[in-house]
Design an enzyme around this catalytic site. Structure first.
Site, PDB file in Angstrom:
ATOM      1  N   GLY A   1       4.008   0.045  -3.334  1.00 27.04           N
ATOM      2  CA  GLY A   1       3.522  -0.606  -4.545  1.00 27.04           C
ATOM      3  C   GLY A   1       2.388   0.147  -5.209  1.00 27.04           C
TER       4      GLY A   1
ATOM      5  CD  GLU B   1       3.280 -15.897 -12.809  1.00 28.07           C
ATOM      6  OE1 GLU B   1       2.362 -16.442 -12.135  1.00 28.07           O
ATOM      7  OE2 GLU B   1       4.468 -15.884 -12.472  1.00 28.07           O
TER       8      GLU B   1
ATOM      9  CB  CYS C   1       2.368 -19.034  -9.896  1.00 30.49           C
ATOM     10  SG  CYS C   1       2.729 -17.526  -8.977  1.00 30.49           S
TER      11      CYS C   1
ATOM     12  CB  VAL D   1      -0.953  -0.002   1.210  1.00 30.72           C
ATOM     13  CG1 VAL D   1      -1.693   1.325   1.326  1.00 30.72           C
ATOM     14  CG2 VAL D   1      -1.947  -1.154   1.102  1.00 30.72           C
TER      15      VAL D   1
END
Length: 506
Positions: free
Chosen positions: A225, A263, A302, A222
């Protein structure tokens, strides 16, 4: 066996600074508000350095440096940019052990992976894009005998990149290499869970790039980024992380009408057809390793094959063999080259994984092996370790959601159609695996599964020249491969008339 000395101790090949500032304009720059946060190693759970807790003001300083550098860097010849990328690769190769140790200490992953996979792959990605940008060509089209359309690839300018914590250096390089090759200047924000291995790397390679071309600003999502992703001063934002945050990144980008590469999450199926056990041979051994790939990088991938689908007629036999293979995975000190599975990247992630394991037990999923926190004792007792865990259950259970840990949920299927139905019964579509000795079955399954990458009779290979990206809620765009250059470029068309006479409209 080699056991590396811990950073900063006697005989260690590298040491961390006690405090890290931001890297802006090729200099270490203290955060504007003077705040820092603690950075513990997952290996022991103990803090080993403090890192700049940046805010919007620091992002602006980095953007100032990037904008100052972008015009000249974007006009640098592709030959010169390629030389610099190759020099970066050479410098990394010369310091491979040091970089690998830094990555393992910051992230908790086994050093055998950083030595043999993460860092060598990162090096190869720089070399690949050094070659790719040299080979890229524009085009021309003859409109008529007097008119020609020329097409040029031009850099976007200044781009933002937000990096995940599961592969701090490799995922950074996936974005850095094509962006730099294409001639962009970058402001990069690492994950706050793993903020310093990339800073160790920039201390090694930073002098090879002109000032301001690559800037690294640490901080929380927060506070740092969001100001980066929502800035009207960037021409693109690239993000790797969870799907929920990816939606926010898209919202920020939409306000400024800039492109995104995302991604995001995954819950990848790994499908084993019955013929994998047709013979007790090397292929069968390979398939069992393919099952156990769910534990690679502690399951923090992932595309981790965290949903195993096994055909009914071999289910019991294959699962028994897979459980034996899983139990043989050696867990221990990540700095020992014999260690196969290390620590989770953060205490928060450790607690999330353990909570999902308890949810699975409460739902009635059967624990085949693992299912507990790994207590390694000694000076590793404060580290973030989880036993590789195999559950059996069904695709509707919550353990079939993305856990992002060394946990695989196993179910059975009757036939080809049911295998594809179960495989596609997910919000995600990042990766998948198909295992069959029948090339026709393997090919059809690979085409029918809704995923951006389907490994066929293999898993967890990430070459630079194979496109990577997701279907459905697993993301937008692709990484790696020559096509990635276009994600960091815009096309300039010069429509040129060589005619001497007017067109005749007026």
């Amino acid at each position: 066996m080699t056991k590396y000395a811990r950073p900063g101790t006697a005989d260690a090949i590298m040491s961390f600074q006690s405090r890290y500032d931001n890297w802006i304009g090729n200099e270490w720059v203290a955060p504007v508000k003077g705040q820092y946060f603690e950075n513990p190693t997952p290996v022991t759970g103990q803090n080993f350095c403090d890192v700049a807790r940046s805010t919007a003001e620091d992002i602006e300083l980095a953007l100032d440096a990037a904008h100052a550098a972008a015009p000249a860097w974007g006009k640098t010849s592709v030959a010169e940019r390629a030389i610099i990328l190759n020099k970066i690769a050479d410098r990394m190769e010369e310091n491979l052990e040091s970089i690998a140790l830094a990555e393992s200490w910051d992230n908790g992953k086994p050093i055998r992976e950083t030595l043999n996979a993460d860092i060598p792959l990162a090096i190869d990605h720089f070399r690949y894009f050094a070659g790719a940008i040299r080979a890229q060509e524009g085009s021309l089209s003859e409109i008529n005998s007097d008119t020609v359309a020329y097409h040029f690839h031009e850099p976007l300018g200044v781009v933002g990149q937000i990096i995940p914590w599961n592969f701090p250096i490799l995922m950074a390089v996936w974005k850095l290499a094509p962006a730099l090759a294409a001639g962009n200047a970058i402001v990069l924000k690492p994950a706050e869970q793993t903020p310093v291995s990339i800073l160790h790397l920039i201390g090694i390679i930073g002098d090879l790039l002109p000032a301001g071309v690559l800037n690294i600003v640490n901080g929380f999502g927060v506070e740092a980024g969001k100001p980066l992703a929502s800035s009207p001063r960037i021409k693109k934002i690239a993000f790797t992380g969870e799907t929920t945050t990816g939606r926010l990144i898209m919202q920020y980008a939409s306000q400024n009408l800039i492109p995104v590469t995302l991604e995001l999450g995954g819950k990848s199926p790994n499908v084993f057809f019955s013929d994998v056990l047709a013979s007790n041979d090397d292929y069968q051994d390979k398939a069992l390793e393919g099952f156990t790939m769910f534990a690679l990088n502690q399951g923090e991938v992932c595309t981790a094959p965290s949903r195993a689908l096994i055909q009914e007629d071999i289910f019991d036999e294959f699962l028994a063999m897979a459980a034996i293979r899983t139990k043989a995975v050696r867990q221990g000190d990540p700095l020992d080259t014999d260690t196969m599975i290390g620590a989770q990247a953060s205490n928060d992630q450790l607690e999330k994984i353990l909570s999902y394991i308890e949810i699975g037990k409460a739902e009635g999923a059967k624990v085949i092996t693992g299912g507990e926190r790994a207590e390694l004792g000694g000076d590793l007792s404060g580290g973030y370790y989880v036993q590789p865990t195999v559950f059996t259950g069904n695709n509707k259970m919550r353990i079939f959601q993305e856990i992002f840990g060394p946990v695989v949920s196993v179910t059975s299927f009757k036939d080809y159609d049911e295998a594809i139905e179960i495989a596609n019964d997910t919000l995600y579509g990042l990766g998948a695996g198909v295992w069959s000795r029948d090339g026709g079955v393997a090919y059809r399954a690979g085409r029918d599964i809704q995923a951006g990458r389907v490994w066929t009779n293999t898993y967890h290979q990430y070459p630079a020249h194979a496109a990577f990206g997701g279907y459905k809620q697993s993301g937008i765009g692709r990484e790696n491969h020559l096509m990635m250059l276009s994600h960091y470029q815009q096309t300039k068309n010069l429509l040129v008339s060589y005619a001497q006479k007017a067109q005749g409209f007026f």
